[in-house]
Scaffold this motif. Structure first.
Motif, mmCIF file in Angstrom:
data_model
loop_
_atom_site.group_PDB
_atom_site.id
_atom_site.type_symbol
_atom_site.label_atom_id
_atom_site.label_comp_id
_atom_site.label_asym_id
_atom_site.label_seq_id
_atom_site.Cartn_x
_atom_site.Cartn_y
_atom_site.Cartn_z
ATOM 1 N N ALA A 286 0.847 -1.192 0.000
ATOM 2 C CA ALA A 286 0.000 0.000 0.000
ATOM 3 C C ALA A 286 0.879 1.238 0.000
ATOM 4 O O ALA A 286 1.743 1.407 0.867
ATOM 5 N N ARG A 287 0.667 2.103 -0.985
ATOM 6 C CA ARG A 287 1.455 3.335 -1.102
ATOM 7 C C ARG A 287 0.500 4.513 -0.957
ATOM 8 O O ARG A 287 -0.267 4.833 -1.853
ATOM 9 N N VAL A 288 0.523 5.163 0.194
ATOM 10 C CA VAL A 288 -0.363 6.302 0.451
ATOM 11 C C VAL A 288 0.204 7.534 -0.241
ATOM 12 O O VAL A 288 1.363 7.921 -0.017
ATOM 13 N N VAL A 289 -0.620 8.143 -1.088
ATOM 14 C CA VAL A 289 -0.220 9.337 -1.834
ATOM 15 C C VAL A 289 -1.202 10.447 -1.477
ATOM 16 O O VAL A 289 -2.409 10.322 -1.696
ATOM 17 N N ARG A 290 -0.688 11.528 -0.919
ATOM 18 C CA ARG A 290 -1.550 12.635 -0.487
ATOM 19 C C ARG A 290 -1.502 13.818 -1.443
ATOM 20 O O ARG A 290 -2.273 14.762 -1.297
ATOM 21 N N GLY A 293 3.477 15.734 -4.526
ATOM 22 C CA GLY A 293 4.783 15.626 -3.891
ATOM 23 C C GLY A 293 5.163 14.206 -3.515
ATOM 24 O O GLY A 293 6.348 13.913 -3.286
ATOM 25 N N ASP A 294 4.171 13.315 -3.454
ATOM 26 C CA ASP A 294 4.437 11.918 -3.115
ATOM 27 C C ASP A 294 4.621 11.031 -4.339
ATOM 28 O O ASP A 294 4.879 9.841 -4.204
ATOM 29 N N CYS A 306 -5.259 6.714 -1.837
ATOM 30 C CA CYS A 306 -5.349 8.168 -1.780
ATOM 31 C C CYS A 306 -6.774 8.593 -1.396
ATOM 32 O O CYS A 306 -7.687 7.763 -1.389
ATOM 33 N N ARG A 307 -6.938 9.855 -1.073
ATOM 34 C CA ARG A 307 -8.279 10.337 -0.752
ATOM 35 C C ARG A 307 -9.145 10.356 -2.007
ATOM 36 O O ARG A 307 -10.260 9.869 -2.016
ATOM 37 N N GLU A 308 -8.646 10.952 -3.072
ATOM 38 C CA GLU A 308 -9.336 10.991 -4.359
ATOM 39 C C GLU A 308 -8.270 11.132 -5.430
ATOM 40 O O GLU A 308 -7.129 11.471 -5.129
ATOM 41 N N THR A 309 -8.605 10.856 -6.665
ATOM 42 C CA THR A 309 -7.626 10.998 -7.740
ATOM 43 C C THR A 309 -8.014 12.138 -8.661
ATOM 44 O O THR A 309 -9.150 12.230 -9.104
ATOM 45 N N TRP A 313 -3.208 12.696 -12.015
ATOM 46 C CA TRP A 313 -2.575 11.506 -11.457
ATOM 47 C C TRP A 313 -2.582 10.340 -12.445
ATOM 48 O O TRP A 313 -2.083 9.259 -12.136
ATOM 49 N N THR A 314 -3.121 10.532 -13.633
ATOM 50 C CA THR A 314 -3.225 9.450 -14.613
ATOM 51 C C THR A 314 -1.890 8.741 -14.868
ATOM 52 O O THR A 314 -1.873 7.514 -15.028
ATOM 53 N N PRO A 315 -0.748 9.450 -14.945
ATOM 54 C CA PRO A 315 0.506 8.716 -15.172
ATOM 55 C C PRO A 315 0.758 7.613 -14.155
ATOM 56 O O PRO A 315 1.396 6.605 -14.483
ATOM 57 N N LEU A 316 0.251 7.751 -12.919
ATOM 58 C CA LEU A 316 0.450 6.711 -11.913
ATOM 59 C C LEU A 316 -0.311 5.437 -12.265
ATOM 60 O O LEU A 316 0.078 4.343 -11.857
#
Length: 378
Positions: A286-290, A293-294, A306-309, A313-316
């Motif tokens: 699990a990778r939490v992204v806020r 910067g993350d 994450c909270r929402e996308t 963030w599509t490249p992720l």
């Protein structure tokens, strides 16, 4: 120069989104008036062309400015949320700036990453739609197909739903009746404000109150069926309802990936439940992204939490094994793109960013996230 064209006259040469709206208007369906700026219109002539077209709409009326690219809203690749959209602008200067922003987004990182993951096509031509902005009391998305219509909605403009910023209300309609309804927690709303839009809190009393009644939902489903019949297949339709109760259709495109079935409820220890938005199973750290910067910490095979996308963030999505969010629904842009990429996704998992650590398994069919026991300390 190539002049702007009325939305009624939009054709395939102006992109599938504009052509679809033109088709709906010519069929007498309730689509806000507007015009299309062709991709070939030179920037030197853009201001004069927009000036003239805005006079017909009302020079100071707020408008929505949306892309209509040649690789957008096509079978198999919606590009949902990837190109720029600018809402609530008014006056020629700001509208021209919005048109240029839509064009420029074709070369941006999220469109480039999406294109590489789907069609692999080269840069597209981008026509731009300019429409009257509907002052929405409530808005959202509906999907037709598989003998049912699914409607998701929230207060205010539809950005809250498509961006996955709220847990929307959801209805399922079959055989001309509502067969399932879920009331979401709609904590924020987006509305028009001077110069654009503003996000504000929804009063506590309205957060858990349905934003539509069943009669309006059935009217939406009937309109969705008309759109699907006209366009020859299941449709993904964005819509808005104004204060007078009038329904407006804002966009219609082919459904690019079927919705997952809703599984029976079950509760297990160590399992978090949400909305299964894209089928399949995947496991990983699990990778939490806020926030952006993350992004640098994300590794191939991680589970994005994450909270929402945001569309940025599509490249992720081309790196991670699965996606888990705290808010969002089946019909959000993130859910649509995840289904296109066959990326397991579970949305609306309360407390995910605070509780998910270590290795997890995401089941997009069941709508669950299973936490694995930590390895024993040697």
């Amino acid at each position: 120069m190539d002049a702007v064209v009325s939305l009624d006259g939009a054709t395939a040469g102006h992109g599938a989104k504009a052509a679809g709206l033109g088709e709906l208007r010519r069929a007498g369906l309730p689509v806000p008036d507007g015009f299309v700026v062709p991709a070939s219109l030179d920037q030197v002539d853009l201001r004069a062309a927009v000036d003239g077209a805005l006079d017909a709409l009302g020079p100071h009326a707020p408008v929505a400015v949306r892309s209509s690219a040649t690789d957008e809203d096509v079978p198999g690749a919606s590009a949902a949320g990837q190109y720029e959209t600018v809402l609530g602008v008014a006056g020629a200067q700001d509208v021209v700036a919005a048109v240029l922003a839509c064009r420029a987004s074709a070369a941006g990182p999220r469109v480039t990453a999406y294109r590489a993951a789907t069609s692999g096509a080269r840069a597209a031509e981008v026509a731009v739609i300019v429409q009257r902005l509907v002052p929405a009391r409530a808005a959202g998305v509906l999907f037709t197909g598989d003998g049912r219509t699914v409607v998701e909605a929230s207060w205010g403009l539809g950005e809250s739903v498509v961006q996955g910023a709220v847990d929307p209300d959801r209805w399922t309609v079959a055989d001309s009746r509502v067969v399932e309804r879920t009331t979401g927690s709609k904590r924020t709303r987006v509305d028009r404000s001077p110069g654009g839009t503003t996000t504000r809190d929804v009063p506590a009393a309205a957060r858990d109150r349905p934003c539509l009644d069943d009669q309006t939902v059935l009217r939406l489903a009937a309109l969705g069926a008309r759109v699907a019949d006209l366009r020859g297949g299941p449709q993904d339709v964005e819509w808005a309802v104004d204060d007078a109760g009038t329904i407006w259709l804002l966009q219609a495109r082919p459904v690019t990936a079927a919705l997952p079935d809703t599984p029976a409820e079950r509760c297990e220890r160590g399992v978090l439940r949400g909305t299964g938005a894209s089928g399949g199973r995947a496991s990983g750290p699990a990778r939490v992204v806020r926030g952006p910067g993350d992004f640098g910490a994300v590794r191939p095979g991680d589970v994005l939490v994450c909270r929402e996308t945001d569309p940025a963030w599509t490249p992720l999505f081309g790196v991670v094994a699965a996606v888990v969010t705290e808010t969002g629904g089946l019909l959000s842009h993130a859910a649509i793109v995840a289904r296109e990429l066959r990326l397991p996704a579970v949305l609306g998992v309360a407390g995910a960013t605070d509780t998910l650590r270590g290795s997890v398994t995401v089941d997009g069919d069941a709508g669950t996230v299973r936490r694995h026991p930590r390895d024993p300390t040697p």
